[in-house]
Design a protein around this motif. Structure first.
Motif, PDB file in Angstrom:
ATOM      1  N   THR A 162      22.508   8.903  -0.775  1.00 42.66           N
ATOM      2  CA  THR A 162      21.304   9.191   0.010  1.00 42.66           C
ATOM      3  C   THR A 162      20.359   7.991   0.034  1.00 42.66           C
ATOM      4  OG1 THR A 162      21.433  11.563  -0.513  1.00 42.66           O
ATOM      5  CG2 THR A 162      19.257  10.702   0.089  1.00 42.66           C
ATOM      6  N   VAL A 163      19.658   7.825   1.154  1.00 39.90           N
ATOM      7  CA  VAL A 163      18.593   6.832   1.275  1.00 39.90           C
ATOM      8  C   VAL A 163      17.303   7.555   1.670  1.00 39.90           C
ATOM      9  CG1 VAL A 163      20.144   4.930   1.840  1.00 39.90           C
ATOM     10  CG2 VAL A 163      19.171   6.323   3.682  1.00 39.90           C
ATOM     11  N   LEU A 164      16.175   6.882   1.469  1.00 39.17           N
ATOM     12  CA  LEU A 164      14.873   7.467   1.785  1.00 39.17           C
ATOM     13  C   LEU A 164      14.192   6.688   2.896  1.00 39.17           C
ATOM     14  CD1 LEU A 164      12.377   9.284   1.283  1.00 39.17           C
ATOM     15  CD2 LEU A 164      11.711   7.682  -0.543  1.00 39.17           C
ATOM     16  N   GLU A 165      13.869   7.371   3.966  1.00 38.67           N
ATOM     17  CA  GLU A 165      13.075   6.798   5.055  1.00 38.67           C
ATOM     18  C   GLU A 165      11.604   7.113   4.799  1.00 38.67           C
ATOM     19  OE1 GLU A 165      12.426   7.331   9.914  1.00 38.67           O
ATOM     20  OE2 GLU A 165      13.781   8.666   8.821  1.00 38.67           O
ATOM     21  N   TRP A 166      10.791   6.064   4.707  1.00 43.42           N
ATOM     22  CA  TRP A 166       9.355   6.206   4.482  1.00 43.42           C
ATOM     23  C   TRP A 166       8.627   5.712   5.729  1.00 43.42           C
ATOM     24  CZ3 TRP A 166       6.067   2.267   1.362  1.00 43.42           C
ATOM     25  CH2 TRP A 166       4.738   2.737   1.254  1.00 43.42           C
ATOM     26  N   LYS A 167       8.171   6.648   6.534  1.00 41.61           N
ATOM     27  CA  LYS A 167       7.614   6.319   7.843  1.00 41.61           C
ATOM     28  C   LYS A 167       6.296   5.560   7.779  1.00 41.61           C
ATOM     29  CE  LYS A 167       9.797   9.993  10.550  1.00 41.61           C
ATOM     30  NZ  LYS A 167      10.391   9.044  11.521  1.00 41.61           N
ATOM     31  N   ASN A 168       5.504   5.794   6.759  1.00 45.90           N
ATOM     32  CA  ASN A 168       4.197   5.139   6.677  1.00 45.90           C
ATOM     33  C   ASN A 168       4.257   3.775   5.998  1.00 45.90           C
ATOM     34  OD1 ASN A 168       3.013   7.234   7.981  1.00 45.90           O
ATOM     35  ND2 ASN A 168       2.019   8.128   6.196  1.00 45.90           N
ATOM     36  N   GLY A 169       5.420   3.394   5.500  1.00 44.65           N
ATOM     37  CA  GLY A 169       5.534   2.128   4.797  1.00 44.65           C
ATOM     38  C   GLY A 169       5.476   0.930   5.719  1.00 44.65           C
ATOM     39  N   GLN A 197       0.832  -1.193   0.000  1.00 49.61           N
ATOM     40  CA  GLN A 197       0.000   0.000   0.000  1.00 49.61           C
ATOM     41  C   GLN A 197       0.875   1.254   0.000  1.00 49.61           C
ATOM     42  OE1 GLN A 197      -2.949   0.149   3.086  1.00 49.61           O
ATOM     43  NE2 GLN A 197      -3.729   2.143   2.473  1.00 49.61           N
ATOM     44  N   GLY A 198       0.688   2.081  -1.035  1.00 48.74           N
ATOM     45  CA  GLY A 198       1.428   3.336  -1.122  1.00 48.74           C
ATOM     46  C   GLY A 198       2.772   3.239  -1.807  1.00 48.74           C
ATOM     47  N   LEU A 199       3.114   2.078  -2.375  1.00 39.91           N
ATOM     48  CA  LEU A 199       4.422   1.923  -3.021  1.00 39.91           C
ATOM     49  C   LEU A 199       4.280   1.161  -4.342  1.00 39.91           C
ATOM     50  CD1 LEU A 199       7.538   2.357  -2.666  1.00 39.91           C
ATOM     51  CD2 LEU A 199       7.599   0.003  -1.828  1.00 39.91           C
ATOM     52  N   TYR A 200       4.823   1.770  -5.400  1.00 42.63           N
ATOM     53  CA  TYR A 200       4.842   1.144  -6.721  1.00 42.63           C
ATOM     54  C   TYR A 200       6.272   1.065  -7.224  1.00 42.63           C
ATOM     55  CZ  TYR A 200      -0.209   2.053  -6.984  1.00 42.63           C
ATOM     56  OH  TYR A 200      -1.556   2.090  -6.752  1.00 42.63           O
ATOM     57  N   SER A 201       6.610  -0.026  -7.900  1.00 40.03           N
ATOM     58  CA  SER A 201       7.902  -0.151  -8.562  1.00 40.03           C
ATOM     59  C   SER A 201       7.720   0.110 -10.052  1.00 40.03           C
ATOM     60  CB  SER A 201       8.499  -1.533  -8.340  1.00 40.03           C
ATOM     61  OG  SER A 201       7.659  -2.535  -8.888  1.00 40.03           O
ATOM     62  N   ILE A 202       8.783   0.653 -10.682  1.00 40.25           N
ATOM     63  CA  ILE A 202       8.774   0.918 -12.125  1.00 40.25           C
ATOM     64  C   ILE A 202      10.052   0.343 -12.715  1.00 40.25           C
ATOM     65  CG2 ILE A 202       8.448   2.644 -13.933  1.00 40.25           C
ATOM     66  CD1 ILE A 202       7.654   4.649 -11.779  1.00 40.25           C
ATOM     67  N   SER A 203       9.909  -0.518 -13.699  1.00 41.51           N
ATOM     68  CA  SER A 203      11.075  -1.119 -14.341  1.00 41.51           C
ATOM     69  C   SER A 203      10.862  -1.188 -15.847  1.00 41.51           C
ATOM     70  CB  SER A 203      11.338  -2.512 -13.781  1.00 41.51           C
ATOM     71  OG  SER A 203      10.202  -3.341 -13.956  1.00 41.51           O
ATOM     72  N   THR A 204      11.960  -1.210 -16.577  1.00 42.06           N
ATOM     73  CA  THR A 204      11.923  -1.230 -18.039  1.00 42.06           C
ATOM     74  C   THR A 204      12.269  -2.616 -18.557  1.00 42.06           C
ATOM     75  OG1 THR A 204      12.593   1.093 -18.127  1.00 42.06           O
ATOM     76  CG2 THR A 204      12.867  -0.191 -20.133  1.00 42.06           C
ATOM     77  N   SER A 205      11.513  -3.058 -19.538  1.00 39.21           N
ATOM     78  CA  SER A 205      11.765  -4.350 -20.184  1.00 39.21           C
ATOM     79  C   SER A 205      11.835  -4.145 -21.702  1.00 39.21           C
ATOM     80  CB  SER A 205      10.647  -5.332 -19.830  1.00 39.21           C
ATOM     81  OG  SER A 205      10.876  -6.575 -20.445  1.00 39.21           O
TER      82      SER A 205
END
Length: 274
Positions: A179-186, A61-69
């Protein structure tokens, strides 16, 4: 005039009549120039080829991945992290077409783009212009920007809160401004860390690793890895998503600390004797 893209790293350069003589990303020791030599493409050529397609998948919930093929250049995965009123693209991929733009707009669009390090700058300006989004890059990596834009904001310091649930942390290592990203609601508010390959999940999903150069197998110094571990010990997270769609689903904070210790032990000759 065209914006050339390096076929090896996938990073786009500022507009020019002729292709650049070299890719400043790939001629640096953390990357490499292809054995076939320096070659270029453009986003327009990629689209016209009909070869590439982006896949957008819901991870949680709240997270999508995007990749190229098929995979292009380094082949990293980007992520869309959704907040209550703020959506972020974490890291970037090169390929962008109208289908991708429409699908992303259909799930709420992108308000900002944040980058872990220069290898994933890709066609970030194209993405920023398509979604009218700002790009956040740590000022320590300013020199690696190959396509300048007024969309880019160079931030400073050790942390930057872009939204209440999304915080950037500069931890260094792979690059000075890494840099890294902290996502508190994840992860149902158990918190998620998105790491690019600043912290790389390895084949054994119980562990991570850290490198100065992955393709050239150049390790980081023990003191640097200890510094990264110390910084991340101050950040709460239970799950990691890295740049190659590898995930540590649970107890990720502990796994990072154990991995850092193992890494340092290996460098110091404590882990094994061969």
């Amino acid at each position: 005039m065209k914006n050339c893209i390096c076929n090896t790293c996938g990073v786009q350069f500022e507009s020019s009549i002729n292709a650049p003589e070299k890719c400043t990303i790939c001629t640096e020791e953390r990357q490499y120039v292809s054995l076939n030599g320096q070659t270029w493409t453009t986003l327009e050529e990629m689209i016209q080829s009909g070869k590439y397609k982006n896949t957008i998948e819901s991870e949680e919930q709240g997270l999508y991945s995007i990749s190229t093929s098929p995979s292009f250049a380094i082949g990293q995965t980007a992520y869309i992290v959704q907040g209550k009123s703020f959506n972020m693209l974490w890291d970037c991929i090169t390929y962008l077409d109208s289908e991708t733009i429409n699908k992303i707009k259909g799930i709420g669009g992108i308000d900002a783009i944040a980058l872990s390090h220069p290898h994933y700058y890709s066609s970030q300006v194209e993405w920023a212009e398509a979604f009218d989004a700002r790009i956040y890059i740590h000022e320590d990596d300013k020199q690696w920007v190959t396509r300048p834009s007024d969309k880019i904001i160079f931030w400073s310091g050790e942390s930057l809160e872009l939204a209440k649930e999304m915080i950037l942390h500069r931890i260094g290592g792979h690059f000075k401004g890494a840099t890294v990203l902290e996502w508190k609601n994840g992860n149902a508010k158990q918190e998620v860390l998105l790491t690019g390959d600043i912290v790389r999940v390895v084949a054994d999903r119980r562990w991570v690793s850290f490198m100065y150069s992955y393709p050239n197998f150049i390790p980081l110094p023990a003191a640097t890895v200890q510094g990264i571990a110390s910084r991340l010990n101050e950040v709460k997270f239970n799950r990691i998503y890295d740049a190659f769609h590898r995930i540590i689903s649970d107890q990720a904070g502990d796994r990072v600390q154990q991995s850092a210790k193992r890494y340092v032990d290996a460098l110091n000759g404590v882990l094994f004797n061969t």
